[in-house]
Design a protein around this motif. Structure first.
Motif, PDB file in Angstrom:
ATOM      1  N   ASN A   1       4.170  -5.119   1.332  1.00  0.00           N
ATOM      2  CA  ASN A   1       3.805  -6.272   2.070  1.00  0.00           C
ATOM      3  C   ASN A   1       3.481  -5.868   3.429  1.00  0.00           C
ATOM      4  OD1 ASN A   1       4.709  -8.071  -0.179  1.00  0.00           O
ATOM      5  ND2 ASN A   1       6.638  -7.845   0.582  1.00  0.00           N
ATOM      6  N   LEU A   2       2.877  -4.699   3.648  1.00  0.00           N
ATOM      7  CA  LEU A   2       2.588  -4.259   4.948  1.00  0.00           C
ATOM      8  C   LEU A   2       1.131  -4.885   5.192  1.00  0.00           C
ATOM      9  CD1 LEU A   2       3.712  -0.626   4.875  1.00  0.00           C
ATOM     10  CD2 LEU A   2       5.065  -2.636   5.900  1.00  0.00           C
TER      11      LEU A   2
ATOM     12  N   ASN B   1       0.801  -1.160   0.213  1.00  0.00           N
ATOM     13  CA  ASN B   1      -0.132   0.091   0.078  1.00  0.00           C
ATOM     14  C   ASN B   1       0.895   1.239   0.026  1.00  0.00           C
ATOM     15  OD1 ASN B   1       1.011   0.257   2.593  1.00  0.00           O
ATOM     16  ND2 ASN B   1      -1.011  -0.332   3.588  1.00  0.00           N
ATOM     17  N   LYS B   2       0.170   2.388   0.127  1.00  0.00           N
ATOM     18  CA  LYS B   2       1.136   3.693   0.066  1.00  0.00           C
ATOM     19  C   LYS B   2       2.118   3.567   1.359  1.00  0.00           C
ATOM     20  CE  LYS B   2      -2.328   6.459   2.496  1.00  0.00           C
ATOM     21  NZ  LYS B   2      -3.046   7.525   2.622  1.00  0.00           N
ATOM     22  N   PHE B   3       1.802   3.059   2.254  1.00  0.00           N
ATOM     23  CA  PHE B   3       3.046   3.238   3.248  1.00  0.00           C
ATOM     24  C   PHE B   3       4.211   2.122   3.240  1.00  0.00           C
ATOM     25  CE2 PHE B   3      -0.972   4.170   5.045  1.00  0.00           C
ATOM     26  CZ  PHE B   3      -0.783   5.285   5.595  1.00  0.00           C
TER      27      PHE B   3
END
Lengths: 344, 344
Positions: A142-143, A137-139
Motif C-alpha cells: 500500500n505504498l 510494489n517491491k518496496f
C-alpha cells in the motif's frame, strides 16, 4: 441498519448493513470484481443493479496482483467503457478489489465516484470503510495510493456464506483488533458469542464499522488516532513480507502481530498476562495463528523500516492499554522489542 | 510580488513572483527535473536549496514521456530516497515536470507535499498554479491524474532567458487566453506592450497568475467556471492528437484552437470580426500559429469525443464573449462547428 460516517468536504457517506438492496444508477457504471467472486455472486449482483450503461472488469484474484499493472487494467476498462467524470465504479470483492478500485476511481480523469460492495469479512468490517486506497510494489504494501472515500458501502453478510474458513478467521482478527483497541464491552461480547453463528455476525460487523467510522471521522488522513487501527500491523507487515505474502492471509499475520504487540505491552506494564491470554484465546477460537518462528531477530527488526508508517527512523508501535484502550508510541527501545521477538 | 490562492481545507498557498529566494527545508527532499533544465539551471538551484537530505530525479524531456512509466521512475526515486510522509517533492521544469511531480506527490504514501519551481513561461503563467496533475495515455492527454495543490509556487522569470523562442510563444498563448476570457484591460495592455521586453514579463505573469488564482479559488475541481481555462483547448487537444503531439507545442495548438473557438463565436454572434482579428494579431505578434489544415472535418469532429471534458456525448465549448468575457456551453450544433472547421 445504517452507520453514518461523518467527514468534511461532502465526503460523508452511509454504510448499509443489510441484505443488498436494488441499486439503480442514471450513469455509466463499471463493476470491478475477480473470477472467484464473479463465479459465486455476479449473477446475483446483476439482478440487483441497473445503470445507464453497465460493464464489468474482472481482474486476477489475489494480493500478488495488487500492483500497477492490474491498476492499469482497471483504468483501461474505464476508458473502453468511455466513462466520464460523472460515472461510477463499483468494487465487488474483498480488500484487494476495494483498494484497487478506489485507487482507480481517485485518478481516473482526476477522480470519479465509487461505491463498495465488500464480500469478505475482512473488507466488510474494515477495509471497505475509511477511504484508504492503494497498491503494493517491491518496496512494500500500500505504498502508492490515495485517500478517496466511497460514496456508499453496502455490506451484505450473505456473501460470507461462500467465504473459506481461513478467510473468515482473518476477518475476525480485524474485529478483535477493533475491540481490543477501542471497546472492552465489545470484547466481552465477543468472548460470549460465536461469530460463526449467523445471528451474531451482523452485530459484530456493525460494532466494528461503528468503531472504524468513529476513528476515521476524527482523523480521516491518519495524522493521529487513526494509526491505532494499525494495531498488529507493524509486526504483521513484516511477517507478510518475510513470508513473501504467501504463508499467511493479511488478517492472520495481523493476528500474530497483535500477539507480539501484546507481549510488548505486557513487558512494558500496559497489559496484564491475563488480558494477553484472553486476546490469544479469542484468536485461537477462530484458528487464527498466534505464533511465528523468527529466524533472525535483527533482520526482523530491520524490516520495520521498510514500512511507511515509520518516519525519521522511529518505529510507531500501537500497544494495547488493558483491553479497550491503546496508545500510539514511537518511543519503544529496540532492546525491548528484540527481547519480545526472541521469545516468539 | 506575492499572489495568494485561497482554497478550503488548508490547501491555500502563495505564489512568489521574484528572483528565487533561498529555500531551506528540515525534511527529505527530492527534486524532479529533466536533462535540459538540469544542464542550464541545476547548479543554480543547488545554490539556493538546502534540505535535511536532498536528492535528484532526472526524467526524460518531452510530452511523449508524460506517461505511467515515467511516473513510476519518479516514485522509484522517492522510495530509493526513503521519503516518508513528511517529505517534499520539488518540480523543477516545465508543465510536464510539474504535472508528473504533482501526481507522484499525490499518490506516494497516499499523498505528500510538493512545490513548484516552473522554468517555462507556460508553466509559470498557467500549469504550475491550480493543482491539476496528470499523465497521458493512448486514450488522450491528462486522462489519469489528481487534484493536488502545491504548497508554494516560486516563479523566477530569469529562467526564461534560456527558453527557446517557440516555447516562449507557446506560453504567451496561455497569457492571451487569460486576457480574452477574463480581463479586457489586460488584453489592451498586451496589445501595447511587448512581453519580450524584460520589464514587462513579470507584469504579464502576475496578471495571468492572479486570473488563474481567482478562477481556481472559486472552482478548484472544475465543476463550473474553471472549465473556461480550457478556451482553445477543446480544439487544441484534437490538433495535438491528430499530429501525434509532434508538430505543435501545447501552447501553439491552443493558439490555433483559440482562433477556431473565435471563428465559432463570430458565427454565433458572440464576438465581432474586429475582435477576432485583434486576438489573431496578438498571437501572430509572437509567431504563434493561427491556422491548421484540416484533412477530414468529420474525423476532426469525432476526435472531440476522446477528450475527457466531454460527457454524455455533448461537447463542451468555451467561447469568448467579446474580449474579456466568455461562456461555457455544450449546446453548439454539430453543423455550426463543422462549417467553421471547413473554413480552416
Amino acid at each position: 441498519m445504517i452507520v453514518k460516517i461523518d467527514l468534511s468536504n461532502d465526503n460523508s457517506y452511509k454504510i448499509y448493513i443489510e441484505k443488498l438492496q436494488a441499486l439503480s444508477f442514471d450513469r455509466k457504471v463499471v463493476v470491478v470484481t475477480n473470477p472467484t467472486i464473479a463465479g459465486f455472486h455476479l449473477e446475483y449482483l446483476k439482478s440487483k443493479i441497473t445503470a445507464k450503461e453497465l460493464s464489468f472488469c474482472t481482474i486476477p484474484d489475489g494480493e500478488e496482483y495488487k500492483n500497477m499493472k492490474t491498476l492499469e487494467m482497471i483504468l483501461e476498462s474505464c476508458f473502453e467503457a468511455k466513462l466520464d467524470r460523472k460515472s461510477l465504479l463499483v468494487a465487488f470483492g474483498g480488500g484487494v478489489i476495494g483498494d484497487m478500485t478506489g485507487f482507480a476511481a481517485s485518478i481516473y480523469q482526476r477522480g470519479i465516484d465509487f461505491i463498495q460492495i465488500p464480500t469478505t469479512l475482512l473488507s466488510q468490517v474494515d477495509a471497505s470503510v475509511g477511504g484508504k486506497t492503494g497498491i503494493n510494489n517491491k518496496f512494500g504494501k500500500n505504498l502508492v495510493g490515495s485517500f478517496h472515500q466511497p460514496k456508499a458501502v453496502y455490506i451484505d453478510s450473505n456473501f460470507l456464506k461462500t467465504l473459506p474458513k481461513r478467510e473468515f478467521g482473518a476477518g475476525v482478527a480485524e474485529v478483535i483488533k477493533m475491540a481490543v483497541c477501542f471497546n472492552s464491552d465489545f470484547f466481552d461480547w465477543l468472548e460470549k458469542n460465536d461469530l460463526r453463528d449467523e445471528k451474531n455476525i451482523d452485530i459484530a460487523i456493525q460494532k466494528s464499522v461503528e468503531t472504524k467510522a468513529y476513528v476515521v471521522s476524527i482523523d480521516e488522513k491518519e495524522q493521529g488516532l487513526r494509526a491505532a487501527l494499525n494495531y498488529g500491523h507493524t509486526f504483521g507487515h513484516v511477517i507478510e513480507n518475510l513470508t513473501n505474502y504467501k504463508t499467511y492471509l493479511h488478517g492472520e499475520a495481523v493476528g500474530i502481530g497483535m500477539c507480539m504487540a501484546n507481549a510488548l505491552a505486557v513487558k512494558l506494564g500496559l497489559m496484564t498476562k491475563e488480558q494477553e491470554q484472553r486476546v490469544e484465546n479469542l484468536l485461537k477460537k477462530y484458528d487464527i495463528p498466534t505464533t511465528y518462528k523468527i529466524e533472525d531477530v535483527e533482520d526482523f527488526y530491520e524490516h520495520f523500516f521498510l514500512d511507511k508508517k515509520s518516519s525519521n527512523s522511529k518505529i510507531k508501535f500501537i500497544l494495547p492499554v488493558g483491553i479497550g484502550d491503546c496508545k500510539i508510541t514511537d518511543e519503544i527501545k529496540k532492546d525491548d522489542v528484540c527481547e519480545i521477538l526472541k521469545g516468539f
